[in-house]
Enzyme design. Structure first.
Site, PDB file in Angstrom:
ATOM      1  N   ALA A  69       0.810  -1.223   0.000  1.00  0.00           N
ATOM      2  CA  ALA A  69       0.000   0.000   0.000  1.00  0.00           C
ATOM      3  C   ALA A  69       0.838   1.267   0.000  1.00  0.00           C
ATOM      4  O   ALA A  69       0.382   2.299  -0.500  1.00  0.00           O
ATOM      5  CB  ALA A  69      -0.948  -0.002   1.194  1.00  0.00           C
ATOM      6  N   THR A  70       2.036   1.246   0.561  1.00  0.00           N
ATOM      7  CA  THR A  70       2.862   2.450   0.515  1.00  0.00           C
ATOM      8  C   THR A  70       3.168   2.818  -0.928  1.00  0.00           C
ATOM      9  O   THR A  70       3.041   3.979  -1.332  1.00  0.00           O
ATOM     10  CB  THR A  70       4.159   2.255   1.316  1.00  0.00           C
ATOM     11  OG1 THR A  70       3.849   2.174   2.708  1.00  0.00           O
ATOM     12  CG2 THR A  70       5.118   3.418   1.099  1.00  0.00           C
ATOM     13  N   ASN A 149      -5.730   3.366  10.848  1.00  0.00           N
ATOM     14  CA  ASN A 149      -4.847   2.296  11.293  1.00  0.00           C
ATOM     15  C   ASN A 149      -4.496   2.377  12.778  1.00  0.00           C
ATOM     16  O   ASN A 149      -4.051   1.393  13.362  1.00  0.00           O
ATOM     17  CB  ASN A 149      -3.558   2.306  10.472  1.00  0.00           C
ATOM     18  CG  ASN A 149      -2.918   3.678  10.418  1.00  0.00           C
ATOM     19  OD1 ASN A 149      -3.448   4.589   9.771  1.00  0.00           O
ATOM     20  ND2 ASN A 149      -1.790   3.843  11.083  1.00  0.00           N
ATOM     21  N   GLN A 179      -6.832  -1.124   6.064  1.00  0.00           N
ATOM     22  CA  GLN A 179      -7.386  -1.687   7.299  1.00  0.00           C
ATOM     23  C   GLN A 179      -8.858  -2.072   7.177  1.00  0.00           C
ATOM     24  O   GLN A 179      -9.454  -2.552   8.139  1.00  0.00           O
ATOM     25  CB  GLN A 179      -7.204  -0.702   8.455  1.00  0.00           C
ATOM     26  CG  GLN A 179      -5.766  -0.453   8.862  1.00  0.00           C
ATOM     27  CD  GLN A 179      -5.073  -1.679   9.416  1.00  0.00           C
ATOM     28  OE1 GLN A 179      -5.715  -2.655   9.805  1.00  0.00           O
ATOM     29  NE2 GLN A 179      -3.758  -1.655   9.465  1.00  0.00           N
ATOM     30  N   HIS A 201      -0.258  -8.220   3.216  1.00  0.00           N
ATOM     31  CA  HIS A 201       0.085  -8.754   4.541  1.00  0.00           C
ATOM     32  C   HIS A 201      -0.861  -8.266   5.635  1.00  0.00           C
ATOM     33  O   HIS A 201      -0.775  -8.713   6.783  1.00  0.00           O
ATOM     34  CB  HIS A 201       1.540  -8.435   4.901  1.00  0.00           C
ATOM     35  CG  HIS A 201       1.811  -7.000   5.243  1.00  0.00           C
ATOM     36  ND1 HIS A 201       1.979  -6.573   6.529  1.00  0.00           N
ATOM     37  CD2 HIS A 201       1.950  -5.908   4.459  1.00  0.00           C
ATOM     38  CE1 HIS A 201       2.229  -5.271   6.542  1.00  0.00           C
ATOM     39  NE2 HIS A 201       2.208  -4.844   5.291  1.00  0.00           N
ATOM     40  N   THR A 237       9.730  -6.830 -13.686  1.00  0.00           N
ATOM     41  CA  THR A 237       9.261  -8.216 -13.763  1.00  0.00           C
ATOM     42  C   THR A 237       8.286  -8.504 -12.628  1.00  0.00           C
ATOM     43  O   THR A 237       8.554  -8.215 -11.459  1.00  0.00           O
ATOM     44  CB  THR A 237      10.455  -9.181 -13.669  1.00  0.00           C
ATOM     45  OG1 THR A 237      11.347  -8.901 -14.744  1.00  0.00           O
ATOM     46  CG2 THR A 237       9.994 -10.624 -13.758  1.00  0.00           C
ATOM     47  N   CYS A 323       4.666   1.878  11.074  1.00  0.00           N
ATOM     48  CA  CYS A 323       5.607   2.736  10.349  1.00  0.00           C
ATOM     49  C   CYS A 323       6.119   3.870  11.228  1.00  0.00           C
ATOM     50  O   CYS A 323       7.117   4.499  10.905  1.00  0.00           O
ATOM     51  CB  CYS A 323       4.939   3.323   9.107  1.00  0.00           C
ATOM     52  SG  CYS A 323       4.340   2.084   7.948  1.00  0.00           S
TER      53      CYS A 323
END
Length: 386
Positions: A69-70, A149, A179, A201, A237, A323
């Site tokens: 997501a970042t 979050n 979230q 994740h 790739t 973070c």
């Protein structure tokens, strides 16, 4: 040890681990290659894209695979800003966004963009009247998250989308959905979303994989140049094994969302009732928030002291966004909600996952009460010194 930090990352489903291992072993060819193995990998990538699209009720061509997501948030915000700067140089967001949105907007400000940071109420919900006032003819993008979050505050995205499009039909709406997916229903068409970002994740998928939904007709200036992968949105790739594993996690999380909501709501109610009875604790989460996040403060105590004290008793919790958890500053989110400095500097986050049971929640309340009782004399001594 009981893990109460699912908002930071979640343990992958067993099926996801097995799938990723199998694809890594059997289908390691480059999906852009023309030989048989490359074609097999390309077919798997195509199928993964279809599964992810189905989980969001969108078209496969609207799915862009990212590293998380970042990257997705940066692609959405900067990509839209650079692509549509002829429309204007104004962006709207809130003061409670994840750092990957907030800092992205701050960076654009240094490049001459004007950013309006909308206020939120005491529960962390965006001020819709302020949003209505803020949208202008030169507003290129509005970026508002689904679920906060830190506190679990849920934004009224249907109303947000209606206001944005009524005020300026050309303004793009980006939603950080990290979230919310797998925890609450996701209705991109109802929200009138143009861009929507996820990180695998956070819903029991592999790290290093994410999805950016880009509505058909929306163009983004590519931040990474090179090959033509991902319909030109992101060169490089593709991670075939990660994409296939993520698609399985998305499908399972979408299917299990209703059951997850019911179970987590029951656990959350037990935890909220217990926390409200513990002397000295201040709840920052509303009862109407997402089912898997609870946030409270213990004013007068550094949050890392509470984290380590709970860890010694077998409970793993966190402070704020993973973070930002190693930063000692008070929570930007809590300050934006009107909390005072003592509350904003002592926040603790509990986030629930699929493996938690009622007995785990009862045990956490018991341990939390004991830890608070042990730490209370320390806070009182410090208060007397002041």
């Amino acid at each position: 040890m009981i893990y109460w930090d699912h908002a930071a990352t979640t343990p992958p489903y067993d099926e996801v681990v097995d799938t990723m291992a199998e694809v890594m072993k059997m289908h390691y060819a480059n999906p852009s290659a023309l030989h048989r193995s490359g074609e097999a990998a390309a077919k798997l990538l195509k199928k993964a894209r279809e599964v992810c699209a189905a989980a969001l009720d969108v078209q496969p061509t609207e799915i862009v695979f990212t590293s998380g997501a970042t990257e997705g948030n940066n692609m959405a915000i900067k990509g839209a800003a650079m692509q549509y700067n002829s429309r204007g140089r104004h962006i709207i967001t809130t003061g409670t966004e994840h750092p990957s949105v907030y800092e992205c907007c701050k960076q654009l400000e240094t490049l001459g963009w004007e950013v309006t940071y909308l206020p939120v109420d005491h529960a962390g919900v965006v001020d819709l009247a302020a949003l209505t006032e803020a949208v202008r003819k030169d507003t290129v993008l509005v970026s508002i998250m689904h679920v906060n979050n830190e506190t679990g505050a849920v934004q009224p995205l249907t109303e947000v989308g209606r206001i944005v499009k009524e005020r300026n039909s050309r303004t793009l709406l980006h939603i950080d959905g990290v979230q919310g997916f797998g925890k609450l229903p996701v209705t991109l068409s109802q929200w009138q979303a143009d861009l929507y970002s996820l990180s695998a994740h956070k819903f029991n998928g592999p790290r290093g994989m994410g999805v950016l939904y880009v509505k058909q007709g929306v163009q983004l200036f590519p931040l990474v140049s090179g090959g033509s992968q991902e319909n030109g949105h992101r060169a490089g790739t593709e991670n075939v094994a990660g994409a296939v594993a993520m698609s399985k996690a998305m499908r399972l999380s979408r299917e299990r969302q209703p059951e997850f909501y019911v179970r987590m709501t029951e656990l959350r109610e037990l935890l909220l009732q217990g926390i409200e009875k513990i002397q000295g604790l201040v709840l920052n989460s509303s009862k109407h928030n997402a089912p898997h996040i609870i946030h409270f403060s213990y004013p007068g105590l550094k949050p890392e002291v509470m984290v380590h004290a709970l860890e010694e008793m077998g409970m793993l919790v966190s402070t704020k966004s993973a973070c930002s958890s190693k930063l000692s500053e008070p929570s930007r989110v809590l300050l934006a909600m009107g909390k005072d400095m003592n509350v904003a500097s002592s926040g603790i986050r509990i986030s629930l996952g699929k493996e938690h049971q009622l007995g785990d929640a009862a045990r956490l309340v018991e341990v939390l009460a004991k830890v608070c009782g042990n730490l209370r004399p320390i806070i009182e001594r410090e208060g007397n010194r002041r």
